[in-house]
Design a protein around this motif. Structure first.
Motif, PDB file in Angstrom:
ATOM      1  N   VAL A  42      45.318  21.968  23.704  1.00 45.24           N
ATOM      2  CA  VAL A  42      44.348  21.209  24.513  1.00 45.24           C
ATOM      3  C   VAL A  42      45.006  19.974  25.122  1.00 45.24           C
ATOM      4  CG1 VAL A  42      42.283  19.757  24.388  1.00 45.24           C
ATOM      5  CG2 VAL A  42      42.291  22.010  23.329  1.00 45.24           C
ATOM      6  N   PHE A  43      45.815  19.291  24.322  1.00 47.36           N
ATOM      7  CA  PHE A  43      46.475  18.100  24.846  1.00 47.36           C
ATOM      8  C   PHE A  43      47.412  18.448  25.995  1.00 47.36           C
ATOM      9  CE2 PHE A  43      45.503  15.806  20.781  1.00 47.36           C
ATOM     10  CZ  PHE A  43      44.700  14.874  21.404  1.00 47.36           C
ATOM     11  N   ILE A  44      48.177  19.503  25.812  1.00 49.67           N
ATOM     12  CA  ILE A  44      49.109  19.869  26.886  1.00 49.67           C
ATOM     13  C   ILE A  44      48.327  20.245  28.142  1.00 49.67           C
ATOM     14  CG2 ILE A  44      50.973  21.407  27.577  1.00 49.67           C
ATOM     15  CD1 ILE A  44      51.709  21.739  24.678  1.00 49.67           C
ATOM     16  N   THR A  45      47.266  21.013  27.939  1.00 44.22           N
ATOM     17  CA  THR A  45      46.464  21.420  29.098  1.00 44.22           C
ATOM     18  C   THR A  45      45.896  20.200  29.821  1.00 44.22           C
ATOM     19  OG1 THR A  45      45.804  23.320  27.782  1.00 44.22           O
ATOM     20  CG2 THR A  45      44.642  22.988  29.852  1.00 44.22           C
ATOM     21  N   MET A  46      45.380  19.256  29.030  1.00 39.29           N
ATOM     22  CA  MET A  46      44.797  18.060  29.655  1.00 39.29           C
ATOM     23  C   MET A  46      45.864  17.270  30.400  1.00 39.29           C
ATOM     24  SD  MET A  46      41.494  16.900  28.030  1.00 39.29           S
ATOM     25  CE  MET A  46      41.927  15.385  27.212  1.00 39.29           C
ATOM     26  N   ALA A  47      47.049  17.181  29.804  1.00 40.01           N
ATOM     27  CA  ALA A  47      48.132  16.449  30.468  1.00 40.01           C
ATOM     28  C   ALA A  47      48.441  17.093  31.811  1.00 40.01           C
ATOM     29  CB  ALA A  47      49.377  16.416  29.583  1.00 40.01           C
ATOM     30  N   VAL A  48      48.543  18.425  31.813  1.00 35.99           N
ATOM     31  CA  VAL A  48      48.819  19.128  33.067  1.00 35.99           C
ATOM     32  C   VAL A  48      47.665  18.918  34.038  1.00 35.99           C
ATOM     33  CG1 VAL A  48      49.166  21.376  34.149  1.00 35.99           C
ATOM     34  CG2 VAL A  48      50.227  20.880  31.948  1.00 35.99           C
ATOM     35  N   TYR A 103      56.093  27.116  21.492  1.00 40.74           N
ATOM     36  CA  TYR A 103      55.757  26.025  22.407  1.00 40.74           C
ATOM     37  C   TYR A 103      56.007  26.412  23.856  1.00 40.74           C
ATOM     38  CZ  TYR A 103      55.103  23.448  18.181  1.00 40.74           C
ATOM     39  OH  TYR A 103      54.636  23.053  16.956  1.00 40.74           O
ATOM     40  N   ARG A 104      56.969  27.310  24.058  1.00 44.29           N
ATOM     41  CA  ARG A 104      57.187  27.793  25.426  1.00 44.29           C
ATOM     42  C   ARG A 104      55.942  28.517  25.911  1.00 44.29           C
ATOM     43  NH1 ARG A 104      62.907  29.694  24.388  1.00 44.29           N
ATOM     44  NH2 ARG A 104      64.198  27.950  25.096  1.00 44.29           N
ATOM     45  N   VAL A 105      55.473  29.454  25.099  1.00 46.06           N
ATOM     46  CA  VAL A 105      54.295  30.240  25.490  1.00 46.06           C
ATOM     47  C   VAL A 105      53.105  29.311  25.724  1.00 46.06           C
ATOM     48  CG1 VAL A 105      52.603  31.942  24.677  1.00 46.06           C
ATOM     49  CG2 VAL A 105      55.045  32.315  24.308  1.00 46.06           C
ATOM     50  N   MET A 106      52.954  28.343  24.774  1.00 43.43           N
ATOM     51  CA  MET A 106      51.832  27.415  24.897  1.00 43.43           C
ATOM     52  C   MET A 106      51.915  26.599  26.176  1.00 43.43           C
ATOM     53  SD  MET A 106      51.118  26.095  21.161  1.00 43.43           S
ATOM     54  CE  MET A 106      50.675  24.430  21.395  1.00 43.43           C
ATOM     55  N   SER A 107      53.093  26.078  26.475  1.00 44.81           N
ATOM     56  CA  SER A 107      53.241  25.232  27.660  1.00 44.81           C
ATOM     57  C   SER A 107      52.974  26.015  28.935  1.00 44.81           C
ATOM     58  CB  SER A 107      54.640  24.625  27.725  1.00 44.81           C
ATOM     59  OG  SER A 107      54.896  23.918  26.560  1.00 44.81           O
ATOM     60  N   VAL A 108      53.450  27.244  28.964  1.00 50.27           N
ATOM     61  CA  VAL A 108      53.229  28.050  30.164  1.00 50.27           C
ATOM     62  C   VAL A 108      51.734  28.308  30.351  1.00 50.27           C
ATOM     63  CG1 VAL A 108      53.542  30.334  31.189  1.00 50.27           C
ATOM     64  CG2 VAL A 108      55.490  29.135  30.191  1.00 50.27           C
ATOM     65  N   ALA A 109      51.074  28.720  29.277  1.00 49.40           N
ATOM     66  CA  ALA A 109      49.634  29.007  29.375  1.00 49.40           C
ATOM     67  C   ALA A 109      48.862  27.738  29.748  1.00 49.40           C
ATOM     68  CB  ALA A 109      49.116  29.556  28.049  1.00 49.40           C
ATOM     69  N   ALA A 110      49.191  26.624  29.052  1.00 51.91           N
ATOM     70  CA  ALA A 110      48.502  25.362  29.349  1.00 51.91           C
ATOM     71  C   ALA A 110      48.777  24.946  30.785  1.00 51.91           C
ATOM     72  CB  ALA A 110      48.965  24.275  28.390  1.00 51.91           C
ATOM     73  N   GLY A 111      50.008  25.166  31.234  1.00 53.62           N
ATOM     74  CA  GLY A 111      50.384  24.798  32.596  1.00 53.62           C
ATOM     75  C   GLY A 111      49.552  25.534  33.618  1.00 53.62           C
ATOM     76  N   ILE A 112      49.409  26.838  33.427  1.00 53.01           N
ATOM     77  CA  ILE A 112      48.649  27.636  34.394  1.00 53.01           C
ATOM     78  C   ILE A 112      47.178  27.201  34.400  1.00 53.01           C
ATOM     79  CG2 ILE A 112      47.804  29.952  34.933  1.00 53.01           C
ATOM     80  CD1 ILE A 112      50.507  30.976  33.760  1.00 53.01           C
TER      81      ILE A 112
END
Ligand SMILES: Nc1ncnc2c1ncn2[C@@H]1O[C@H](COP(=O)(O)OP(=O)(O)OP(=O)(O)O)[C@@H](O)[C@H]1O
Ligand SMILES: [Mg+2]
Lengths: 784, 255
Positions: free
Chosen positions: A22-28, A311-320
């Motif tokens: 959630v944090f990564i998604t919000m940051a993006v 974390y790669r998978v998470m960042s990519v998903a959160a990024g999209i």
């Protein structure tokens, strides 16, 4: 295979993973929104500029002038000047403009003028960015006033002035590149030529002129301005370059962008800390596995990849997700831009530009994870199999023995000393609480600062209760005399001081002449706080605003000399002080009365006053407003409030947003932290339970510890706001002409309300999340 | 003589996955008299630790009844059980399980300080006396990283004794110690038992069992045999003899 490991890991640490995600998604999301706004701003500003064709040089002038001389000048500088046009303005006092039910625009601090659309450039546009064509009997009202007074198309405004009275139907919003912003102190209403002529005939308003120049691409604005002054052409008002309007237009949106980017960076930091915390909490669990993997010869790189891939998978998903959602969220922030700059934000740049955000976040997260995972290198196969290596501390002196405890119950004491003993673990939480406090209190203090009477300091005026502005009219000198007389005899006025601002020529650092507005009067009555030095007190003394004294201005320090031309005579003044001023583009000056008024170029009179105790300020204001038609009477708070209207509104939004974000972050991280701490401490908890402590006892220990961290974090956060926050705000404000902002903190809010609110919310979270399971078999923990 | 512990048809099952259950204790009946010194032996995985934790109320029994000093503890609330553990029971473990970040004497005092009306001075005196009795008073203010396993286990015993419990439970308290430390720890336990505290320990070590007065032998969740002996009188010959008889007895029961 990697996907499977990631999936397993997800099930094992569901809550943590979701939170980090959630944090990564919000940051993006926020980052992409911010870049999206920037893209929109760039594109729509350039479109607006294209349509409005703003002037590159605007000279304000009141009184007689000879158009032929100006034409000659334009001809002479054909290399630079493409077009010249002079716009006639009829200034109408706000109190003469009526609307709605018996309302007038008297309260405004803006100069209102009625104009006819230009022929060549500096067009005033409608909301579709088309050149306004106003029909007879109609008027296009500046967006600022449409908003301020909540006017609608189709409603009417009536102008009453002397014998003149006419009702206009509002046919359009006026989008005015040059005067959109509340920071520009004039606003132009557009009417039809015939209505304008009638107004002129009836002498409804005071005439003023905007002598405007459009330069070609290589035109040198500075050179033309200097030549214009040298030629002695009419200019008793300020001369304004084109870029300042660009800045003013972009300012409020740019502020929002900056705040959003800041929050986004904050979220990235928090996500990273969560990852670190997750890793710290699980490294003990995973230590054995890592050791075994190493022992059977799996390379470090592969082991790290197992962790990293998560974390790669998470960042990519959160990024999209964040990237896509940002296109929805951005509409929340676009309102201001849609109104003032462009109704259609259809440019393509945003799709590309906001893609930077997810890329940036991805690299930050992966890089940080890599850094944390370096620890795996340090775990040798043998060491890993011998558990507990991470815990072995050095032989420090034993502190906080149990018998030293005099005040607390043993469980509270155990919790408190645990924070000391394992601060490394609690440090993250401490940091989060400090940051949360910071993002609540800094905006709040800024809001209070901007909203306080003391803020006048940054606007170059001493603190007083009330002020009367007399703008240029034919009768300004008489009005001023009459006013002085009246004030002298008004027993309700404790003290007052009059200041006259007029335009003078001043010698630049390079020897050329420039215009400067100098205010003269007695500055000891309402003392202003000086950055350096003091106010001018005697003959031959002058003080400069921060922006005027700065390098790109006159480049003067206290003690330096300034050459000013008064009535054809040169005077050398010495600089006694530098003060802060964010009005009039930040460039002002103050001098002792002995400098003399530049009669032809008087800009305005200001009278500041303090009322005697017990006098009703409203009544006093109404009295002077009625007695002096052309005057603007304000209390200082209102004055600062209106000038900074948009900024204050946005500030209050940011305050609320800051509080919401702080609370969400504090609650989430606290919950997460406790969950991980408790699972990490399972053996410790089991030992204590086997000794006969109840789960309630143990809960109290952890609550005491976390609450202590909370309180420490809040204290640190408040202190950080006071020092670091002030520093940051000062940096931001120095671009506007204030170099050193002292934040106002209202003690009960800073020290009581905010901390208490945080303590209540987080305290509740702690009490809910601090669950020590009661019914499991105790021995389970001892066996593993 | 009264029984301090009475277990009646105690069963313990644990869930392994959805519909998979492990039946660890099978209809156990056990009585322990006040002041008795009991040891439990048996092959690994036979349920010795489980028995200890279930009759002491640390774990919850699946069915049956466990009475402690005549009071049914099977269905007691967590808080009540904790109170009993605090006031009436002491536990010692193979892994010792001292609290990190507390000095050795603080580890000993901690359970006594939990009571609201604890008299700190008295607690301190008592802790010092216990450390003296176990011969480690010089380590009182040391950190737990600064003592050997045998010394730490003595701290564990002191901690178990600080609240004057009626019974001490030990799950292989000597399992990780060398034979010298084992001997010392056993003498301490025998000493305590002599003063009236009931002791129940799980062990794999015949030498340890030989110092107790009753040995239970468990196989596959059942107590299959018991051997009662004279109390240990401190004589080396007496021990030798007991060890041999226990060995023989174990062999008879298929160990
Ligand atoms: N909570 C549990 N979940 C699953 N299995 C368990 C649990 N507790 C005990 N067992 C199993 O029950 C059996 C008995 O365990 P217990 O620890 O009582 O044996 P033990 O006799 O003490 O063995 P050891 O001598 O190795 O200590 C073992 O097979 C163990 O794996
Ligand atoms: Mg066992």
């Amino acid at each position: 295979m990697f996907l499977k490991i990631v999936k397993n890991d997800f099930y094992r640490k569901k809550i943590t993973t979701v939170t980090v995600f959630v944090f990564i998604t919000m940051a993006v999301l926020l980052g992409a929104s911010a870049t999206n706004i920037v893209a929109n701003l760039i594109q729509s500003m350039s479109e607006l500029q294209e349509r409005a064709v703003p002037a590159d040089i605007t000279v304000m002038h009141a009184g007689e002038y000879d158009q032929a001389e100006i034409d000659q000048f334009a001809e002479k500088y054909r290399d630079h000047i493409v077009m010249q046009e002079t716009m006639d303005l009829q200034n109408i006092d706000g109190s003469n403009i009526h609307f709605g039910q018996n309302q007038t625009m008297a309260g405004t601090i803006q100069d209102i003028s009625f104009v006819v659309q230009n022929k060549k450039f500096d067009f005033i546009l409608d909301l579709d960015n088309e050149k306004l064509e106003v029909k007879e009997g109609k008027v296009a009202v500046p967006i600022y006033f449409m908003e301020q007074y909540d006017l609608k198309i189709g409603e009417t405004i009536t102008v009453k002035s002397g014998g003149y009275e006419k009702e206009f139907v509002i046919s359009d919003y006026a989008r005015d590149f040059e005067m959109n912003s509340s920071l520009t102190s004039s606003k132009r209403f557009v009417i039809n030529q015939n209505d304008y002529d009638e107004m002129l005939e009836m002498q409804a308003g005071e005439l003023e002129y905007l002598i405007e120049f459009k330069l070609n691409e290589n035109g040198d604005s500075q050179a033309v301005q200097a030549a214009y002054i040298k030629a002695g052409l009419p200019a008793n008002g300020p001369i304004v370059g084109g870029t300042i309007f660009l800045l003013f237009n972009a300012m409020s949106d740019a502020t929002v962008v900056m705040v959003i980017i800041l929050i986004s960076i904050l979220l990235i930091i928090i996500a990273s800390l969560c990852i670190r915390l997750t890793f710290l909490a699980t490294i003990d669990e995973d230590l054995r596995e890592i050791g075994v993997m190493k022992a059977i010869g799996i390379s470090k790189k592969d082991i790290k990849n197992v962790y990293l891939n998560k974390y790669r998978v998470m960042s990519v998903a959160a990024g999209i997700i964040g990237y896509l959602l940002s296109f929805v969220l951005v509409n929340l922030f676009n309102g201001n831009m849609r109104l003032y700059i462009s109704s259609e934000l259809s440019g393509n740049l945003k799709y590309l530009l906001s893609f930077i955000a997810p890329l940036f976040v991805y690299f930050m997260i992966v890089m940080y994870s890599k850094k944390i995972l370096k620890r795996i290198d340090k775990i040798s196969a043998v060491e890993a199999l011998r558990s507990d290596i991470m815990e072995h501390g050095k032989n420090r002196k034993y502190s906080f023995p149990l018998l030293k405890n005099k005040f607390f119950s043993i469980n509270i004491y155990m919790g408190l000393r645990d924070v000391w003993k394992r601060f490394k673990l609690y440090r993250l939480l401490f940091f989060i609480f400090a940051v949360c406090t910071f993002i609540v209190i800094l905006p709040l203090n800024m809001y209070n600062t901007v909203n306080s009477a003391g803020f006048s300091t940054y606007m170059g005026i001493g603190k007083s209760d009330m002020r009367i502005d007399l703008r240029r009219t034919d009768s300004i000198t008489e009005d001023n005399k009459k006013l002085q007389e009246e004030l002298k005899n008004d027993s309700d006025i404790e003290k007052y001081a009059a200041y006259i601002t007029s335009s003078y020529q001043v010698k630049n650092a390079d020897g050329s002449w420039d215009y400067i507005n100098i205010e003269i009067g007695d500055f000891s009555v309402f003392p202003l706080k000086y950055l350096e030095g003091r106010a001018p007190e005697g003959e031959g003394e002058i003080s400069l605003s921060f922006a005027n004294a700065a390098k790109h201005g006159l480049n003067k320090k206290v003690g330096d000399e300034v050459t000013v031309r008064v009535g054809g005579e040169e005077q050398i003044l010495s600089v006694t002080g530098i003060y802060q001023d964010i009005t009039n583009g930040g460039k002002t000056a103050k001098a002792h009365t002995s400098l003399g008024v530049n009669e032809e170029a008087v800009l305005w009179y200001i009278v500041s006053m303090d009322l005697a105790p017990g006098v009703n300020i409203r009544e006093k204001m109404d009295y002077y407003q009625n007695a002096y038609d052309s005057a603007q009477v304000n209390d200082i708070k209102e004055y600062t409030g209106q000038t900074l209207g948009n900024i204050i509104n946005q500030m209050s939004l940011i305050v609320i947003g800051g509080i919401a974000i702080a609370v969400i972050i504090a609650v989430l991280i606290t919950a997460l932290f406790l969950k991980m701490l408790l699972s990490k401490d399972m053996p410790r908890i089991a030992i204590m339970r086997s000794m006969g402590l109840t789960s309630k006892n143990i809960k109290h220990q952890y609550m005491a510890g976390t609450l202590l961290v909370l309180i420490l974090g809040i204290i640190f956060g408040v202190l950080a706001t006071n020092y670091l926050g002030e520093f940051l705000v000062s940096i931001a404000m120095s671009t506007m002409g204030a170099a050193k902002i002292e934040l106002v903190n209202i003690a009960w809010q800073t020290w009581l309300l905010c901390p208490l609110a945080l303590i209540v919310v987080v305290g509740y979270t702690i009490s809910v999340c601090c669950k020590v399971t009661e019914d499991d078999d105790l021995s389970v923990t001892f066996r593993s | 003589m009264t029984n301090i512990i009475e277990a009646l048809s105690v069963n313990k099952k644990v869930k392994l996955g959805k519909d998979n259950e492990l039946h660890i204790l099978k209809n156990i009946n056990l009585e322990i008299e006040e002041g008795e010194f009991v040891s439990v032996m048996g092959p690994s995985g036979s349920g010795k630790s489980t028995l200890l934790y279930n009759v002491s109320g640390m774990d919850r029994i699946t069915s049956g009844s466990v009475k402690f000093k005549g009071r049914e503890i099977g269905g007691l609330k967590e808080e009540e059980l904790a109170k009993i553990r605090l006031k009436n029971m002491g536990f010692i473990f193979q892994d010792i399980n001292l609290l990190k970040n507390l000095s050795l004497i603080d580890n000993v005092m901690f359970p006594a300080l939990v009571s609201k009306d604890a008299d700190k001075k008295a607690v301190h005196q008592k802790a010092k006396k216990l450390l003296e009795m176990t011969g480690i008073e010089m380590l009182a203010d040391h950190n737990i990283t600064q003592a050997s396993g045998g010394q730490l286990q003595r701290v564990g015993i002191c901690r178990a004794l600080i609240n004057n419990p009626d019974i001490i439970f030990g799950d292989e308290p000597t399992g990780a110690l060398d034979s010298k430390s084992t001997k010392e720890i056993m003498s301490i336990l025998a000493e305590i038992n002599k003063k009236g505290t009931t002791v129940m320990i799980v062990t794999h070590d015949v030498k340890v069992a030989a110092k107790t007065e009753r040995v239970l032998y468990m196989v596959d969740g059942n107590i299959v045999a018991q051997k009662k002996m004279r109390k240990y009188n401190g004589h080396p010959d007496d021990i030798k003899e007991k060890e041999e008889s226990i060995m023989k007895w174990l062999a008879e029961n298929g160990f």
